[in-house]
Design an enzyme around this catalytic site. Structure first.
Site, PDB file in Angstrom:
ATOM      1  N   ASP A  67       0.826  -1.214   0.000  1.00  0.00           N
ATOM      2  CA  ASP A  67       0.000   0.000   0.000  1.00  0.00           C
ATOM      3  C   ASP A  67       0.861   1.266   0.000  1.00  0.00           C
ATOM      4  O   ASP A  67       2.031   1.231   0.370  1.00  0.00           O
ATOM      5  CB  ASP A  67      -0.853   0.051   1.278  1.00  0.00           C
ATOM      6  N   ASP A  68       0.211   2.362  -0.334  1.00  0.00           N
ATOM      7  CA  ASP A  68       0.697   3.742  -0.106  1.00  0.00           C
ATOM      8  C   ASP A  68       1.721   4.272  -1.118  1.00  0.00           C
ATOM      9  O   ASP A  68       2.042   5.448  -1.092  1.00  0.00           O
ATOM     10  CB  ASP A  68       1.282   3.947   1.302  1.00  0.00           C
ATOM     11  N   HIS A 118      -5.843   3.197  -3.801  1.00  0.00           N
ATOM     12  CA  HIS A 118      -5.887   3.400  -2.341  1.00  0.00           C
ATOM     13  C   HIS A 118      -6.215   4.871  -2.065  1.00  0.00           C
ATOM     14  O   HIS A 118      -5.526   5.523  -1.299  1.00  0.00           O
ATOM     15  CB  HIS A 118      -4.506   2.994  -1.804  1.00  0.00           C
ATOM     16  N   HIS A 216       3.850  -2.199   3.092  1.00  0.00           N
ATOM     17  CA  HIS A 216       3.813  -0.834   2.544  1.00  0.00           C
ATOM     18  C   HIS A 216       5.076  -0.546   1.736  1.00  0.00           C
ATOM     19  O   HIS A 216       6.178  -0.704   2.277  1.00  0.00           O
ATOM     20  CB  HIS A 216       3.676   0.170   3.685  1.00  0.00           C
TER      21      HIS A 216
END
Ligand SMILES: [Zn+2]
Length: 317
Positions: A67-68, A118, A216
């Site tokens: 993610d991110d 996201h 992440h």
């Protein structure tokens, strides 16, 4: 078809190349199988948010998710490790990040990984915000990532901080978007070092047996942990499943996108939208009214569904 065939080919190639020993790394984890996700019903997966809706994985099967990102210093290192291991992951990219580093998100896509979204700017907790703002964050996020990638992306979404709420979950279902939660949370955003990230992953996997792993690609410790993490997973008999969508993401018509955007593009912080000022909606100072709404939602969320909520809620994802 045009969309997922290249993905399938690269993935199958990666998986079979490991089995036939063509992956340069001797103990590469590879890809054991490809799981095609039909998003037409707007499914939800992952025990942290959706207790009873688990991804159909077999014992010892793991799905890697990041993610991110993308963030050059970290994502590049992660891509190198994944390549070395001839394996595939899913990247839930933040719209603004993809826009800032389009070559990088293109590289993620080109290397055969699945790209989902996201949100546009990763608001810390969408439950603080009014529904149209959350909807804008989702649609704009997908639009940003798709524009940066230049190709159709997957209709896969993950809430920032895993903070969902009912209207948004229903909205995602109506949009035929798969709503991904997680099963294994090693806590790489909590400032842990590589050893702790690996330890947490393995201990949770021992308990659960399988699941969606949350990592992440903005955390250097995650990139540092990944080579040893993949080797350890392999050594303990875990297998990587690559998730791909049956059909690509379908963006909303440009006219509607502009309408959603205009709702939030007012410069005047006192402009009132849906009973709240722009500043209240757009993450300015927390106002009394926003706080009241948030409190009301939090109370709802502290209800039976989340009564056994543990410390993961306090962390940032
Ligand atoms: Zn996040």
């Amino acid at each position: 078809m045009i969309f997922h065939l290249p993905l399938l080919q690269t993935s199958v190639h990666a998986g079979s190349s490991v089995e036939s020993g063509h992956c340069k790394l001797k103990r590469a984890i590879g890809v054991s199988r490809i799981l095609e996700i039909d998003t037409s019903t707007g499914p939800r997966y992952g025990r942290v948010q959706f207790k009873d809706q688990l991804l159909p994985l077999k014992h010892k099967e793991v799905v890697l998710t990041f993610d991110d990102g993308p963030l050059p210093s970290v994502t590049k290192s992660i891509l190198r490790t994944l390549k070395r291991h001839c394996t595939k992951a899913t990247f839930f990219a933040v719209g603004k990040m993809a826009k800032a580093y389009p070559e990088l998100i293109q590289r993620v896509y080109d290397e055969g990984h699945t790209v989902g979204a996201h949100t546009h700017s990763h608001p810390r907790d969408l439950r603080h915000h009014y529904f149209p703002y959350s909807r804008f964050q989702i649609e704009r996020g997908f639009q940003d990532v798709q524009t940066a990638t230049g190709r159709p992306i997957a209709p896969f979404f993950r809430f920032p901080g895993l903070h969902d709420y009912k209207e948004m979950n229903n909205y995602l279902s109506d949009r035929h978007i798969a709503n991904f939660s997680v099963d294994i949370v090693p806590g790489d955003t909590s400032g842990y070092g590589p050893a702790r990230i690996i330890r947490n992953t393995l201990s949770q996997l021992r308990r659960r047996g399988k699941g969606i792993l949350l990592l992440h690609d903005i955390k250097p410790a995650t990139a540092a942990a990944l080579p040893r993490l993949l080797s350890s997973l392999k050594a303990h008999g875990y297998k990587i499943v690559h998730i791909v969508p049956r059909k690509p993401f379908k963006p909303v018509p440009i006219a509607l996108m502009n309408m959603l955007y205009q709702d939030f593009s007012h410069k005047d912080p006192k402009t009132i939208i849906g009973g709240l000022t722009y500043r209240q909606l757009y993450g300015g100072r927390s106002s009394k009214k926003t706080k009241r709404i948030y409190k009301k939602r939090s109370r709802k969320f502290r209800g039976k569904k989340y009564s056994k909520r543990s410390s993961w809620r306090k962390r940032r994802y």
